[in-house]
Design a protein around this motif. Structure first.
Motif, PDB file in Angstrom:
ATOM      1  N   THR A  38       0.830  -1.213   0.000  1.00  0.00           N
ATOM      2  CA  THR A  38       0.000   0.000   0.000  1.00  0.00           C
ATOM      3  C   THR A  38       0.859   1.256   0.000  1.00  0.00           C
ATOM      4  O   THR A  38       2.024   1.233   0.412  1.00  0.00           O
ATOM      5  N   ILE A  39       0.243   2.330  -0.472  1.00  0.00           N
ATOM      6  CA  ILE A  39       0.880   3.651  -0.468  1.00  0.00           C
ATOM      7  C   ILE A  39       0.177   4.475   0.596  1.00  0.00           C
ATOM      8  O   ILE A  39      -1.055   4.595   0.592  1.00  0.00           O
ATOM      9  N   ARG A  40       0.942   5.057   1.501  1.00  0.00           N
ATOM     10  CA  ARG A  40       0.384   5.842   2.598  1.00  0.00           C
ATOM     11  C   ARG A  40       1.153   7.153   2.742  1.00  0.00           C
ATOM     12  O   ARG A  40       2.071   7.425   1.976  1.00  0.00           O
ATOM     13  N   VAL A  41       0.765   7.935   3.739  1.00  0.00           N
ATOM     14  CA  VAL A  41       1.479   9.182   4.062  1.00  0.00           C
ATOM     15  C   VAL A  41       1.947   9.111   5.510  1.00  0.00           C
ATOM     16  O   VAL A  41       1.568   8.207   6.260  1.00  0.00           O
ATOM     17  N   ARG A  42       2.761  10.066   5.905  1.00  0.00           N
ATOM     18  CA  ARG A  42       3.330  10.087   7.263  1.00  0.00           C
ATOM     19  C   ARG A  42       2.253  10.300   8.328  1.00  0.00           C
ATOM     20  O   ARG A  42       1.329  11.074   8.133  1.00  0.00           O
ATOM     21  N   HIS A  43       2.454   9.594   9.444  1.00  0.00           N
ATOM     22  CA  HIS A  43       1.631   9.844  10.629  1.00  0.00           C
ATOM     23  C   HIS A  43       2.500  10.274  11.810  1.00  0.00           C
ATOM     24  O   HIS A  43       2.014  10.806  12.786  1.00  0.00           O
ATOM     25  N   GLY A  44       3.796  10.012  11.713  1.00  0.00           N
ATOM     26  CA  GLY A  44       4.722  10.274  12.812  1.00  0.00           C
ATOM     27  C   GLY A  44       5.147   8.972  13.461  1.00  0.00           C
ATOM     28  O   GLY A  44       4.361   8.033  13.603  1.00  0.00           O
ATOM     29  N   GLY A  45       6.426   8.909  13.843  1.00  0.00           N
ATOM     30  CA  GLY A  45       6.937   7.722  14.519  1.00  0.00           C
ATOM     31  C   GLY A  45       7.491   6.660  13.590  1.00  0.00           C
ATOM     32  O   GLY A  45       7.967   5.609  14.058  1.00  0.00           O
ATOM     33  N   GLU A  46       7.449   6.878  12.269  1.00  0.00           N
ATOM     34  CA  GLU A  46       7.964   5.885  11.325  1.00  0.00           C
ATOM     35  C   GLU A  46       9.500   5.778  11.450  1.00  0.00           C
ATOM     36  O   GLU A  46      10.188   6.765  11.750  1.00  0.00           O
ATOM     37  N   ARG A  47      10.009   4.573  11.153  1.00  0.00           N
ATOM     38  CA  ARG A  47      11.458   4.348  11.196  1.00  0.00           C
ATOM     39  C   ARG A  47      11.867   3.589   9.936  1.00  0.00           C
ATOM     40  O   ARG A  47      11.106   2.771   9.401  1.00  0.00           O
ATOM     41  N   LEU A  48      13.094   3.850   9.480  1.00  0.00           N
ATOM     42  CA  LEU A  48      13.575   3.280   8.221  1.00  0.00           C
ATOM     43  C   LEU A  48      15.078   3.052   8.326  1.00  0.00           C
ATOM     44  O   LEU A  48      15.791   3.809   9.002  1.00  0.00           O
ATOM     45  N   GLN A  49      15.566   2.031   7.608  1.00  0.00           N
ATOM     46  CA  GLN A  49      17.003   1.743   7.556  1.00  0.00           C
ATOM     47  C   GLN A  49      17.452   1.674   6.093  1.00  0.00           C
ATOM     48  O   GLN A  49      17.614   0.583   5.532  1.00  0.00           O
ATOM     49  N   PRO A  50      17.642   2.836   5.449  1.00  0.00           N
ATOM     50  CA  PRO A  50      18.049   2.811   4.037  1.00  0.00           C
ATOM     51  C   PRO A  50      19.487   2.365   3.828  1.00  0.00           C
ATOM     52  O   PRO A  50      19.857   1.938   2.731  1.00  0.00           O
ATOM     53  N   ASP A  51      20.317   2.459   4.869  1.00  0.00           N
ATOM     54  CA  ASP A  51      21.718   2.045   4.780  1.00  0.00           C
ATOM     55  C   ASP A  51      21.921   0.861   5.722  1.00  0.00           C
ATOM     56  O   ASP A  51      21.801   0.996   6.944  1.00  0.00           O
ATOM     57  N   CYS A  52      22.215  -0.301   5.117  1.00  0.00           N
ATOM     58  CA  CYS A  52      22.341  -1.511   5.927  1.00  0.00           C
ATOM     59  C   CYS A  52      23.527  -1.462   6.894  1.00  0.00           C
ATOM     60  O   CYS A  52      23.611  -2.260   7.834  1.00  0.00           O
ATOM     61  N   ARG A  53      24.457  -0.542   6.687  1.00  0.00           N
ATOM     62  CA  ARG A  53      25.623  -0.428   7.570  1.00  0.00           C
ATOM     63  C   ARG A  53      25.352   0.470   8.771  1.00  0.00           C
ATOM     64  O   ARG A  53      26.190   0.580   9.656  1.00  0.00           O
ATOM     65  N   ARG A  54      24.171   1.112   8.771  1.00  0.00           N
ATOM     66  CA  ARG A  54      23.849   2.029   9.870  1.00  0.00           C
ATOM     67  C   ARG A  54      22.553   1.576  10.529  1.00  0.00           C
ATOM     68  O   ARG A  54      21.740   0.871   9.911  1.00  0.00           O
ATOM     69  N   PRO A  55      22.308   1.980  11.774  1.00  0.00           N
ATOM     70  CA  PRO A  55      21.097   1.538  12.477  1.00  0.00           C
ATOM     71  C   PRO A  55      19.838   2.170  11.896  1.00  0.00           C
ATOM     72  O   PRO A  55      19.895   3.168  11.179  1.00  0.00           O
ATOM     73  N   ARG A  56      18.714   1.553  12.233  1.00  0.00           N
ATOM     74  CA  ARG A  56      17.414   2.093  11.846  1.00  0.00           C
ATOM     75  C   ARG A  56      17.233   3.453  12.518  1.00  0.00           C
ATOM     76  O   ARG A  56      17.579   3.635  13.681  1.00  0.00           O
ATOM     77  N   ARG A  57      16.655   4.402  11.755  1.00  0.00           N
ATOM     78  CA  ARG A  57      16.525   5.759  12.282  1.00  0.00           C
ATOM     79  C   ARG A  57      15.100   6.259  12.086  1.00  0.00           C
ATOM     80  O   ARG A  57      14.334   5.710  11.274  1.00  0.00           O
ATOM     81  N   SER A  58      14.752   7.312  12.801  1.00  0.00           N
ATOM     82  CA  SER A  58      13.415   7.889  12.638  1.00  0.00           C
ATOM     83  C   SER A  58      13.317   8.563  11.284  1.00  0.00           C
ATOM     84  O   SER A  58      14.284   9.177  10.798  1.00  0.00           O
ATOM     85  N   GLY A 107       2.431  -4.910   4.050  1.00  0.00           N
ATOM     86  CA  GLY A 107       1.758  -5.176   5.318  1.00  0.00           C
ATOM     87  C   GLY A 107       1.898  -3.951   6.196  1.00  0.00           C
ATOM     88  O   GLY A 107       1.492  -2.850   5.817  1.00  0.00           O
ATOM     89  N   GLU A 108       2.528  -4.126   7.378  1.00  0.00           N
ATOM     90  CA  GLU A 108       2.747  -2.994   8.270  1.00  0.00           C
ATOM     91  C   GLU A 108       4.221  -2.587   8.327  1.00  0.00           C
ATOM     92  O   GLU A 108       4.628  -1.815   9.199  1.00  0.00           O
ATOM     93  N   HIS A 109       5.014  -3.099   7.390  1.00  0.00           N
ATOM     94  CA  HIS A 109       6.441  -2.767   7.356  1.00  0.00           C
ATOM     95  C   HIS A 109       6.687  -1.646   6.335  1.00  0.00           C
ATOM     96  O   HIS A 109       6.275  -1.758   5.177  1.00  0.00           O
TER      97      HIS A 109
END
Length: 473
Positions: free
Chosen positions: A392-412, A436-438
């Motif tokens: 699904t395509i959604r918009v921001r609600h706040g509190g989302e986290r993402l890890q675009p760089d596998c060498r760095r930790p997940r960030r807000s 899903g919810e990821h």
């Protein structure tokens, strides 16, 4: 319906009106160009159509006509029929467009806006209008009485270029349109109303009379019927004199644009203007640069007070403050030391969600753009990792986290967007792709490490194209 009853033949007089029109048109239009006459049915536009028809074959342009039915007069249908019959008799392609004009404080302005919106949508090189020297004089006086600046007092040019054509210097702002509107051509500006009427009589032309032209409630009609006849008795050459003054002011306006282009060189990038450009300029040149920047995006110029407020906010607001100045349906905003023009529009619904069904392209009008999902291998989002869960395509609600760089930790996501220096108005309309919810992918940030494709596995590469609804440049 009005028609001629007299025929005048003059020997050794001035050139025929059609020859004068040809002299103007041949310097501008090229062979095979499409010229569309704005045909009201009045004597001015009928004469313009007749003169263009006489020279079309010689100059090689393609001629057609358009009548805009404003539906304001009980005679509007009769005028449309007259124009249709006239063009049919002359063998000129013709169409009618009906518009709705809201009743309000200025019916004149609303009708003009509706008419020019129709012109802007036409697929031709030139819209040809029948404004003449008397119209020019009236326009100069009206603009003067409205307190217009140099550009307003320059009145109507022979040619008004299509939006997006102006390029005067390095650093000139980018156009906001993806396709050019037609240029406006006015080949009768050095012809008086009396000369037009004389031509119509000589050619035995027929035309219609708009009863509203006699109503002195309208400002232009008041000048035409009550003021200018008095001026003419004392200053009989006022038409040519005011036209000459308008030309001087047009020269001054061009010089101001050239100065603004020089002042803005190196400070305008991707349609945004650096605030520091104003700090190095005297107040008058700073205002001139801001006008130039706004005009470069095709905006109507705000009043002096609004312009001054925009400049004050841009210069004096705190570094992290959100400068926000409403300019009609456009908002002037500051971000990272640069001024941006953003099309006004509410945020998308808080619970916005759209299911992806495997399309390669999805229009997302609520977010102001188009999401493309191109099939690729070894890059982008792994199709295998998406599995069978709904995407699904959604918009921001706040509190989302993402890890675009596998060498760095997940960030807000908030921190990632701030780091990417993405403007606030783009953040609220940014598409987020979920499995899903990821959270899988965020436009402008990248793909989460868990869903990144590798090797030669099948994948999709999402590309977000924000349209004009979100941002003008």
């Amino acid at each position: 319906m009005a028609s001629s009853r007299k025929s005048s033949r003059s020997r050794g007089g001035p050139p025929d009106l059609a020859a004068r029109v040809a002299a103007q048109v041949r310097t501008i239009a090229r062979p095979r160009d499409r010229l569309l006459v704005g045909l009201s049915g009045g004597v001015d536009s009928v004469v313009l159509l007749d003169s263009l028809r006489r020279i079309a074959r010689t100059l090689g342009f393609r001629l057609s006509a358009l009548h805009v039915n404003h539906q304001l007069s009980p005679n509007a249908g009769r005028w449309s029929a007259f124009c249709r019959d006239l063009c049919r008799a002359l063998g000129i392609p013709f169409r009618v467009v009906k518009v709705h004009v809201p009743r309000g404080n200025s019916v004149e302005a609303a009708a003009r806006a509706a008419r020019y919106a129709v012109f802007a949508a036409a697929v031709v090189e030139y819209i040809v209008l029948a404004h003449h020297q008397d119209d020019q004089a009236e326009t100069v006086l009206l603009q003067l009485l409205r307190g217009a600046g140099v550009k307003g007092l320059a009145a109507m040019p022979l040619v008004r270029k299509a939006k997006g054509e102006r390029r005067t210097a390095k650093g000139d702002p980018s156009p906001i349109t993806h396709h050019s509107s037609p240029a406006i051509l006015r080949p009768l500006l050095d012809v008086t109303r009396a000369e037009i009427e004389a031509y119509a009589r000589k050619r035995k032309l027929k035309w219609v009379e708009d009863e509203s032209n006699q109503d002195i409630y309208f400002q232009r009609n008041y000048l035409r019927h009550e003021v200018l006849p008095v001026i003419a008795r004392r200053f009989p050459a006022y038409r040519a004199t005011l036209a000459r003054a308008a030309q001087h002011l047009a020269d001054a306006a061009r010089m101001l644009d050239e100065m603004a282009a020089a002042d803005g060189a190196g400070w305008i990038e991707a349609g945004a203007l650096a605030v520091d450009a104003f700090r190095r300029l005297p107040a008058t040149r700073a205002r001139n640069l801001l006008r130039y920047f706004l005009a470069g995006h095709g905006l109507n110029m705000p009043g002096a007070v609004r312009l001054e407020e925009a400049l004050r906010q841009a210069l004096d607001a705190q570094q992290d403050a959100r400068v926000l100045v409403e300019l009609g349906d456009i908002t002037l905003r500051r971000h990272a030391g640069r001024l941006h023009l953003v099309r006004s529009g509410g945020a998308p619904p808080a619970h916005y969600e759209k299911l992806w069904r495997g399309e390669k392209e999805i229009a997302l009008p609520e977010l102001g753009g188009v999401l493309t999902l191109a099939p690729v291998r070894g890059a982008g989002i792994s199709l295998a990792r998406l599995g069978r869960k709904p995407v699904t395509i959604r918009v921001r609600h706040g509190g989302e986290r993402l890890q675009p760089d596998c060498r760095r930790p997940r960030r807000s996501l908030k921190n990632l967007l701030q780091e990417a220096r993405l403007p606030p108005w783009q953040r609220e309309r940014l598409p987020l792709l979920y499995c899903g919810e990821h959270l899988v992918w965020v436009a402008g940030i990248g793909v989460d490490c868990r869903f990144q494709a590798a090797g030669v596995e099948s994948a999709i590469r999402p590309v977000w194209g924000a349209g004009e609804e979100t941002r003008l440049p």
